[in-house]
Motif scaffolding. Structure first.
Motif, PDB file in Angstrom:
ATOM      1  N   ASP A 208       0.953  -1.332   0.030  1.00 33.47           N
ATOM      2  CA  ASP A 208      -0.183   0.208   0.073  1.00 33.47           C
ATOM      3  C   ASP A 208       0.669   1.355   0.132  1.00 33.47           C
ATOM      4  OD1 ASP A 208      -2.548  -1.191  -0.091  1.00 33.47           O
ATOM      5  OD2 ASP A 208      -2.378  -1.800   2.026  1.00 33.47           O
ATOM      6  N   GLY A 209       2.030   1.103   0.038  1.00 37.51           N
ATOM      7  CA  GLY A 209       3.141   2.155   0.104  1.00 37.51           C
ATOM      8  C   GLY A 209       3.387   2.711  -1.353  1.00 37.51           C
ATOM      9  N   VAL A 210       2.884   1.792  -2.241  1.00 33.35           N
ATOM     10  CA  VAL A 210       3.086   2.277  -3.827  1.00 33.35           C
ATOM     11  C   VAL A 210       2.017   3.165  -3.881  1.00 33.35           C
ATOM     12  CG1 VAL A 210       3.765   1.540  -6.016  1.00 33.35           C
ATOM     13  CG2 VAL A 210       4.733   0.212  -4.288  1.00 33.35           C
ATOM     14  N   CYS A 211       2.325   4.364  -4.856  1.00 33.12           N
ATOM     15  CA  CYS A 211       1.279   5.197  -5.363  1.00 33.12           C
ATOM     16  C   CYS A 211       1.576   5.474  -6.619  1.00 33.12           C
ATOM     17  CB  CYS A 211       1.288   6.502  -4.551  1.00 33.12           C
ATOM     18  SG  CYS A 211      -0.094   7.770  -4.911  1.00 33.12           S
ATOM     19  N   VAL A 212       0.626   5.009  -7.375  1.00 34.36           N
ATOM     20  CA  VAL A 212       0.322   5.177  -8.837  1.00 34.36           C
ATOM     21  C   VAL A 212      -0.786   5.619  -9.256  1.00 34.36           C
ATOM     22  CG1 VAL A 212       0.499   3.974 -11.452  1.00 34.36           C
ATOM     23  CG2 VAL A 212       1.759   2.943  -9.238  1.00 34.36           C
ATOM     24  N   GLU A 213      -0.728   7.002  -9.684  1.00 31.86           N
ATOM     25  CA  GLU A 213      -1.765   7.783 -10.332  1.00 31.86           C
ATOM     26  C   GLU A 213      -1.930   7.545 -11.977  1.00 31.86           C
ATOM     27  OE1 GLU A 213      -1.842  11.833  -8.670  1.00 31.86           O
ATOM     28  OE2 GLU A 213      -1.385  11.055  -6.961  1.00 31.86           O
ATOM     29  N   VAL A 214      -3.134   7.442 -12.248  1.00 32.30           N
ATOM     30  CA  VAL A 214      -3.384   6.927 -13.542  1.00 32.30           C
ATOM     31  C   VAL A 214      -4.779   7.563 -14.140  1.00 32.30           C
ATOM     32  CG1 VAL A 214      -2.339   4.809 -13.400  1.00 32.30           C
ATOM     33  CG2 VAL A 214      -4.834   4.832 -12.909  1.00 32.30           C
ATOM     34  N   VAL A 215      -4.991   7.598 -15.395  1.00 29.59           N
ATOM     35  CA  VAL A 215      -5.878   7.771 -16.151  1.00 29.59           C
ATOM     36  C   VAL A 215      -6.351   6.514 -17.009  1.00 29.59           C
ATOM     37  CG1 VAL A 215      -7.151   9.451 -17.928  1.00 29.59           C
ATOM     38  CG2 VAL A 215      -5.384  10.331 -16.340  1.00 29.59           C
ATOM     39  N   LEU A 216      -7.537   6.040 -16.874  1.00 29.33           N
ATOM     40  CA  LEU A 216      -8.077   4.889 -17.310  1.00 29.33           C
ATOM     41  C   LEU A 216      -9.206   5.178 -18.360  1.00 29.33           C
ATOM     42  CD1 LEU A 216      -8.297   2.362 -14.472  1.00 29.33           C
ATOM     43  CD2 LEU A 216      -6.386   2.589 -15.831  1.00 29.33           C
TER      44      LEU A 216
ATOM     45  N   VAL B 170     -12.269   3.239 -20.035  1.00 31.89           N
ATOM     46  CA  VAL B 170     -12.892   2.175 -20.022  1.00 31.89           C
ATOM     47  C   VAL B 170     -14.266   2.178 -20.663  1.00 31.89           C
ATOM     48  CG1 VAL B 170     -13.903   0.681 -18.377  1.00 31.89           C
ATOM     49  CG2 VAL B 170     -11.751   1.718 -17.557  1.00 31.89           C
ATOM     50  N   GLY B 171     -14.587   1.667 -21.800  1.00 25.47           N
ATOM     51  CA  GLY B 171     -15.496   1.579 -22.571  1.00 25.47           C
ATOM     52  C   GLY B 171     -16.075   3.098 -22.850  1.00 25.47           C
ATOM     53  N   GLY B 172     -15.140   4.115 -23.149  1.00 21.36           N
ATOM     54  CA  GLY B 172     -15.532   5.081 -23.512  1.00 21.36           C
ATOM     55  C   GLY B 172     -15.452   6.296 -22.220  1.00 21.36           C
ATOM     56  N   ALA B 173     -15.477   5.780 -21.050  1.00 20.88           N
ATOM     57  CA  ALA B 173     -15.547   6.744 -19.871  1.00 20.88           C
ATOM     58  C   ALA B 173     -14.078   6.762 -19.535  1.00 20.88           C
ATOM     59  CB  ALA B 173     -16.232   5.790 -18.742  1.00 20.88           C
ATOM     60  N   GLN B 174     -13.595   8.182 -18.827  1.00 23.89           N
ATOM     61  CA  GLN B 174     -12.531   8.183 -18.250  1.00 23.89           C
ATOM     62  C   GLN B 174     -12.521   8.214 -16.804  1.00 23.89           C
ATOM     63  OE1 GLN B 174     -10.163  11.564 -20.096  1.00 23.89           O
ATOM     64  NE2 GLN B 174      -9.852  12.254 -17.991  1.00 23.89           N
ATOM     65  N   LEU B 175     -11.647   7.504 -16.123  1.00 30.53           N
ATOM     66  CA  LEU B 175     -11.348   7.511 -14.824  1.00 30.53           C
ATOM     67  C   LEU B 175     -10.376   7.653 -14.396  1.00 30.53           C
ATOM     68  CD1 LEU B 175     -13.050   3.940 -14.118  1.00 30.53           C
ATOM     69  CD2 LEU B 175     -14.184   5.872 -13.943  1.00 30.53           C
ATOM     70  N   SER B 176     -10.195   8.540 -13.544  1.00 27.23           N
ATOM     71  CA  SER B 176      -8.750   9.218 -13.258  1.00 27.23           C
ATOM     72  C   SER B 176      -8.562   9.006 -11.381  1.00 27.23           C
ATOM     73  CB  SER B 176      -8.342  10.360 -13.522  1.00 27.23           C
ATOM     74  OG  SER B 176      -9.255  11.329 -12.936  1.00 27.23           O
ATOM     75  N   GLY B 177      -7.410   8.517 -11.057  1.00 26.97           N
ATOM     76  CA  GLY B 177      -7.323   8.463  -9.649  1.00 26.97           C
ATOM     77  C   GLY B 177      -6.017   7.773  -9.393  1.00 26.97           C
TER      78      GLY B 177
ATOM     79  N   ASP C  51     -11.013  12.083  -1.010  1.00 21.56           N
ATOM     80  CA  ASP C  51     -11.406  11.543   0.508  1.00 21.56           C
ATOM     81  C   ASP C  51     -11.842  10.167   0.424  1.00 21.56           C
ATOM     82  OD1 ASP C  51     -13.664  11.689  -1.196  1.00 21.56           O
ATOM     83  OD2 ASP C  51     -14.856  12.728   0.378  1.00 21.56           O
ATOM     84  N   TRP C  52     -11.445   9.350  -0.730  1.00 21.90           N
ATOM     85  CA  TRP C  52     -11.645   7.989  -1.002  1.00 21.90           C
ATOM     86  C   TRP C  52     -13.016   7.524  -0.735  1.00 21.90           C
ATOM     87  CZ3 TRP C  52      -7.198   4.138  -0.455  1.00 21.90           C
ATOM     88  CH2 TRP C  52      -6.423   4.758  -0.399  1.00 21.90           C
ATOM     89  N   SER C  53     -14.143   8.450  -1.360  1.00 20.83           N
ATOM     90  CA  SER C  53     -15.242   7.942  -1.238  1.00 20.83           C
ATOM     91  C   SER C  53     -15.875   7.617  -2.356  1.00 20.83           C
ATOM     92  CB  SER C  53     -16.202   9.408  -0.737  1.00 20.83           C
ATOM     93  OG  SER C  53     -16.130  10.322  -1.938  1.00 20.83           O
ATOM     94  N   ARG C  54     -14.792   7.402  -3.499  1.00 21.55           N
ATOM     95  CA  ARG C  54     -15.543   6.811  -4.608  1.00 21.55           C
ATOM     96  C   ARG C  54     -14.222   5.984  -5.260  1.00 21.55           C
ATOM     97  NH1 ARG C  54     -18.297  10.351  -9.258  1.00 21.55           N
ATOM     98  NH2 ARG C  54     -19.008   8.321 -10.854  1.00 21.55           N
ATOM     99  N   ALA C  55     -14.600   4.715  -4.962  1.00 20.26           N
ATOM    100  CA  ALA C  55     -13.538   3.385  -5.303  1.00 20.26           C
ATOM    101  C   ALA C  55     -14.128   2.633  -6.480  1.00 20.26           C
ATOM    102  CB  ALA C  55     -13.369   2.855  -4.235  1.00 20.26           C
ATOM    103  N   TRP C  56     -13.337   2.373  -7.534  1.00 24.02           N
ATOM    104  CA  TRP C  56     -13.778   1.406  -8.734  1.00 24.02           C
ATOM    105  C   TRP C  56     -13.099   0.011  -8.586  1.00 24.02           C
ATOM    106  CZ3 TRP C  56     -17.445   3.221 -12.103  1.00 24.02           C
ATOM    107  CH2 TRP C  56     -17.770   4.417 -11.834  1.00 24.02           C
ATOM    108  N   CYS C  57     -13.520  -1.007  -9.020  1.00 22.92           N
ATOM    109  CA  CYS C  57     -12.999  -2.211  -9.416  1.00 22.92           C
ATOM    110  C   CYS C  57     -13.441  -2.545 -10.716  1.00 22.92           C
ATOM    111  CB  CYS C  57     -13.564  -3.328  -8.540  1.00 22.92           C
ATOM    112  SG  CYS C  57     -13.213  -5.090  -8.998  1.00 22.92           S
TER     113      CYS C  57
END
Length: 132
Positions: A21-29, A31-38, A105-111
């Motif tokens: 959990d110490g590795v922090c990778v910020e990305v933009v994904l 997915v099916g035309g939607a953009q997720l970043s975090g 604030d970690w209130s929106r997480a995606w799998c």
């Protein structure tokens, strides 16, 4: 459709994040035309976020079942660590999902199934070292 060769880089990052959990990778994904970043997070952290979300709502009595999912994720992590230590040349099973927290604030997480990621970009990579 998937990412082909670029998928292996994302898979490697997912492995690293899932193991520490110490590795922090910020990305933009994409997915099916939607953009997720975090920020990519481990399955363990994702399960903890889900349990905390349930506890904040009116379904709080069912949070114990989410705690069980967290413990199962912790056990899988420990089993992978044991296999890495005892059989270092054996390849790890590739992750099936990438976990992402979208808001600060970690209130929106995606799998997200790794096979559903059409494209991705890394925007930051840091490592939080424990205090010595």
């Amino acid at each position: 459709m998937g990412l082909g060769h670029e998928e292996s880089s994302l898979v490697q990052m997912a492995h690293q994040v899932d193991e520490s959990d110490g590795v922090c990778v910020e990305v933009v994904l994409m997915v099916g035309g939607a953009q997720l970043s975090g920020r990519l997070i481990s399955e363990v952290r994702y399960r903890e976020v889900m349990a905390a979300t349930v506890r904040r709502g009116n379904a709080a009595p069912s949070a114990d079942s989410f705690d069980l999912l967290t413990r199962e994720a912790q056990e899988r992590r420990a089993q992978r660590q044991y296999r890495r230590e005892t059989r270092p040349h054996e390849p790890l099973e590739p992750p099936q999902f990438v976990y992402l927290v979208e808001s600060p604030d970690w209130s929106r997480a995606w799998c997200v199934p790794l096979g559903a990621v059409d494209a991705w970009s890394m925007t930051a990579l840091t490592v939080d070292l424990p205090d010595a």
